[in-house]
Design an enzyme around this catalytic site. Structure first.
Site, PDB file in Angstrom:
ATOM      1  N   THR A  16      42.123  -0.066  -4.313  1.00 26.83           N
ATOM      2  CA  THR A  16      42.730   1.073  -5.005  1.00 26.83           C
ATOM      3  C   THR A  16      41.843   2.296  -4.811  1.00 26.83           C
ATOM      4  O   THR A  16      40.614   2.192  -4.871  1.00 26.83           O
ATOM      5  CB  THR A  16      42.902   0.800  -6.513  1.00 26.83           C
ATOM      6  OG1 THR A  16      43.240   2.023  -7.194  1.00 26.83           O
ATOM      7  CG2 THR A  16      41.637   0.218  -7.129  1.00 26.83           C
ATOM      8  N   ASP A  41      38.892   2.190 -10.266  1.00 27.67           N
ATOM      9  CA  ASP A  41      39.011   1.886 -11.693  1.00 27.67           C
ATOM     10  C   ASP A  41      39.009   0.390 -11.989  1.00 27.67           C
ATOM     11  O   ASP A  41      39.536  -0.044 -13.022  1.00 27.67           O
ATOM     12  CB  ASP A  41      40.280   2.522 -12.266  1.00 27.67           C
ATOM     13  CG  ASP A  41      41.548   2.021 -11.585  1.00 27.67           C
ATOM     14  OD1 ASP A  41      41.447   1.338 -10.546  1.00 27.67           O
ATOM     15  OD2 ASP A  41      42.642   2.324 -12.093  1.00 27.67           O
TER      16      ASP A  41
END
Length: 319
Positions: free
Chosen positions: A125, A129
């Site tokens: 990603t 996060d």
């Protein structure tokens, strides 16, 4: 273990192809058959799998996106859908699954693991996060894309003597805004993890004007508000006009950087090793340059902390 599969899920990120390549080639090197699942969990429910060989992953390490394609699937949250996916895997004799993606992808893998099917996750990603790793696959590429874009926008900002608001991705995590803002010398960085006062932004803009600055850069994570909303607030309350640039999905694209290719390759190879070792329900990452793995459930229940040192430094240098 004789057969494993690999899938990519959720938003694509540069370096996913490098991770797929590593899983396939490390698997074949280890004497395994490796299958690719197309269209993420949606494809898994439909049995959209194909055996991959060395040539299947040739000439892809430098390409952005994912050759397996990706999709988000609300349907996969249902128990019967997960059972159907496992049925497709076991029908082909597949005994382990490597999942490359973000938080939602990890949750799907955790559900499969709970139902007795071995899964290992890689953090793919651009948002950076995912807990348990210093960096996620794709973050470095996205960061460099944003920096390059802002450097170009700065030229225009200087020519027109204007303040620019740069809206970047990051609904819940502000790492892209924070790191890029520090790298380009932004006057203000606005992220979801920290409340902001509009007066502080205005004060910095005025101080810059007073010392003869020809432009100002405000980097805004999309999870706080939109660039147009912030611009309207500055106009309506303080009569400060700004230009807004929304970088959008260009942040997801492009050839992965060397760091992302190496990270993806190392994590992908380790995923195969864990499955061969009989380990399941693991989330792989890199911390302090070492490959580590944690329980998927632990990672899902752990909040990825803000890089406090970077945030503090960005505030100190933007005076």
């Amino acid at each position: 273990m004789k057969k494993i599969a690999v899938l990519t899920s959720g938003g694509d990120s540069p370096g996913m192809n490098a991770a797929i390549r590593a899983v396939v080639r490390k698997g074949i090197y280890s004497g395994l058959e490796v299958y690719g699942v197309y269209q993420g969990y949606a494809g898994l429910m439909e049995g959209n799998l194909k055996k991959l060989d060395l040539g299947s992953v040739g000439d892809i390490i430098h390409r952005g996106g994912t050759i397996l394609y990706s999709a988000r699937s609300e349907e996969f949250k249902k128990d019967e859908s997960q059972a159907k996916a496992i049925e497709h895997l076991r029908h082909l004799g597949i005994e382990g699954l490597v999942v490359i993606g973000g938080d939602g992808s990890y949750r799907g893998a955790a559900k499969l693991t709970e139902k007795g099917f071995p899964c290992v996750c890689l953090p793919g990603t651009i948002d950076n996060d995912i807990a348990g790793t210093d960096y996620t696959i794709g973050f470095d590429t996205a960061l460099n894309t944003v920096i390059s874009s802002i450097d170009k926008i700065r030229d225009t900002a200087t020519s027109h003597d204007r303040a620019f608001i740069i809206e970047v991705m990051g609904r819940h995590a502000g790492d892209i805004a924070l790191f890029s803002g520090l790298a380009v010398g932004a006057e203000s960085i606005i992220i979801p993890e920290r409340p902001f006062e509009i007066e502080d932004i205005v004060q910095k803009l005025h101080k810059g004007i007073e010392r003869g600055k020809k432009h100002s850069i405000i980097v805004l994570a999309e999870g706080v508000c939109t660039g147009n909303e912030l611009s309207k607030l500055l106009v309506d309350q303080y009569q400060i006009e700004t230009h807004v640039s929304v970088l959008g999905h260009m942040q997801r694209g492009g050839s992965p950087t060397g760091l992302d290719r190496i990270l993806a390759s190392r994590l992908g190879a380790r995923a195969v090793e864990l499955l061969v070792e009989g380990k399941s329900g693991r989330a792989i990452g890199m911390q302090k340059q070492e490959i580590v793995d944690h329980s998927i459930n632990r990672i899902l229940n752990q909040k990825d902390p803000l890089s406090e040192g970077v945030y503090t430094l960005s505030q100190q240098l933007s005076i």
